[in-house]
Design an enzyme around this catalytic site. Structure first.
Site, PDB file in Angstrom:
ATOM      1  N   HIS A 118       0.827  -1.215   0.000  1.00 23.58           N
ATOM      2  CA  HIS A 118       0.000   0.000   0.000  1.00 23.58           C
ATOM      3  C   HIS A 118       0.859   1.262   0.000  1.00 23.58           C
ATOM      4  O   HIS A 118       0.541   2.234  -0.690  1.00 23.58           O
ATOM      5  CB  HIS A 118      -0.943   0.004   1.204  1.00 23.58           C
ATOM      6  N   HIS A 166      -9.151  -2.254  -5.169  1.00 23.42           N
ATOM      7  CA  HIS A 166      -8.077  -2.556  -4.224  1.00 23.42           C
ATOM      8  C   HIS A 166      -7.058  -3.525  -4.833  1.00 23.42           C
ATOM      9  O   HIS A 166      -5.851  -3.394  -4.590  1.00 23.42           O
ATOM     10  CB  HIS A 166      -8.601  -3.134  -2.910  1.00 23.42           C
ATOM     11  N   ASP A 184      -3.101  -2.972  -5.092  1.00 24.06           N
ATOM     12  CA  ASP A 184      -2.073  -3.975  -4.776  1.00 24.06           C
ATOM     13  C   ASP A 184      -1.116  -4.190  -5.949  1.00 24.06           C
ATOM     14  O   ASP A 184       0.105  -4.277  -5.766  1.00 24.06           O
ATOM     15  CB  ASP A 184      -2.728  -5.308  -4.416  1.00 24.06           C
ATOM     16  N   HIS A 188      -0.576 -11.062  -5.182  1.00 27.95           N
ATOM     17  CA  HIS A 188       0.812 -10.665  -4.947  1.00 27.95           C
ATOM     18  C   HIS A 188       1.812 -11.605  -5.612  1.00 27.95           C
ATOM     19  O   HIS A 188       2.779 -11.165  -6.238  1.00 27.95           O
ATOM     20  CB  HIS A 188       1.088 -10.594  -3.452  1.00 27.95           C
TER      21      HIS A 188
END
Length: 316
Positions: free
Chosen positions: A85, A243, A247, A270
């Site tokens: 973030h 969101h 990321d 991720h």
């Protein structure tokens, strides 16, 4: 038209500090943004008490784990977790060089979005440096796949994200966010999107030592009835995919230079973001390092190939 890009590197005008808790550790952590010289990149400095610990460069070559967050360093030793973030905020607002001092092993979660970091950067102010900014320009497609999931970089005349998610939960379902990126778009459309999770997973995560600081104050939570249980509801109708875009921005900010191209993913995360970035940077025929040439007022930038920055992962 050409690409409208900033010619020169940036840093912060002054120091800014803030304190919060880690979403996984539940522990209070203090963090400070410090101005840094050109060609420094983003560097995390870990402090244990009054002693300065290891220094972590914000590069994909430093990523040690991607299970529930992006972690720099050794999961079993010194590390800094949940950097995505803060990295998204720096990437989104166009900050190239910053020293980040932190007194714990996890970046604070605040409200689960990037807004606390945006506000800290705004408080510090942005300073233009006299050294040209270098970009990674994607010149051929690079793609990775894992089952039904995939991610790819494609050539594009700008910086663009096209992120799609697909969850069985009817609270989320299939969502797409596609947009070119600049600081205004980041602030308006991405920065306020919060991390999210499912109530059914909480006990399992707690037992494994994760999400100890997670709450309705810093996460969107989907209950067993497939409804968002946060009192205020959603900040955007498709906050979940926004969101995931945040990321992805934070993960791709670990390239060591900003990129010119389009990043697309379907059911990514991720691990896939990091793997796609490693795949791109491992193929020197897939990208080139460029910077802007001199241009007349009102004209779009033209790009010239240059040497790679010394802090880039393929130079280490």
């Amino acid at each position: 038209m050409g690409i409208v890009l900033h010619d020169y590197q940036t840093t912060l005008k002054t120091r800014a500090s803030l304190t919060g808790i880690g979403v996984h550790s539940g522990k209070e952590v203090s963090i400070s943004f410090m101005p840094a010289d050109a060609d420094t990149g983003i560097v995390f400095q870990l402090f244990n008490g009054s002693e300065q610990g290891r220094e972590f460069r914000a590069l994909v070559s430093e990523v040690g784990a991607t299970d529930l967050c992006t972690m720099l360093g050794d999961p079993a030793g010194e590390h800094i977790a949940t950097v995505e973030h803060i990295m998204a905020a720096l990437f989104g607002l166009g900050i190239d060089n910053v020293a980040v001092e932190i007194d714990g092993s996890e970046v604070p979660i605040f409200d689960g979005s990037a807004m606390a970091f945006v506000e800290a950067i705004d408080q510090a102010g942005i300073e233009m440096l006299s050294v040209k900014r270098r970009y990674i320009r994607v010149i051929k497609p690079v793609r990775i796949e894992n089952g039904a999931s995939w991610a790819e970089f494609r050539p594009y005349d700008g910086t663009r994200f096209e992120i799609e998610i697909d969850f069985e939960s009817p609270a989320i379902g299939r969502q797409l966010f596609a947009s070119d990126l600049n600081a205004d778009i980041f602030r308006r459309d991405i920065a306020r999107a919060r991390t999210f999770g499912f109530m059914k997973d909480v006990e399992r995560l707690w037992a494994a030592g994760y999400a100890l600081g997670s709450s309705l104050e810093n996460s969107l939570v989907i209950g067993d009835d497939n409804r968002v249980i946060n009192m205020g509801g959603l900040r955007y109708p498709n906050e979940f995919v926004r969101h995931k875009t945040l990321d992805a921005m934070g993960d791709l900010a670990l390239a060591g230079a900003r990129f010119i191209g389009c990043f697309r993913s379907y059911r990514g995360g991720h691990r896939m973001n990091a793997a796609a970035l490693r795949r791109l940077l491992s193929d020197r025929t897939a990208f080139e390092i460029v910077e802007t040439t001199r241009r007349e007022r009102g004209r779009s930038a033209e790009m010239n190939a240059v040497n790679a920055p010394l802090y880039a992962p393929w130079m280490i």
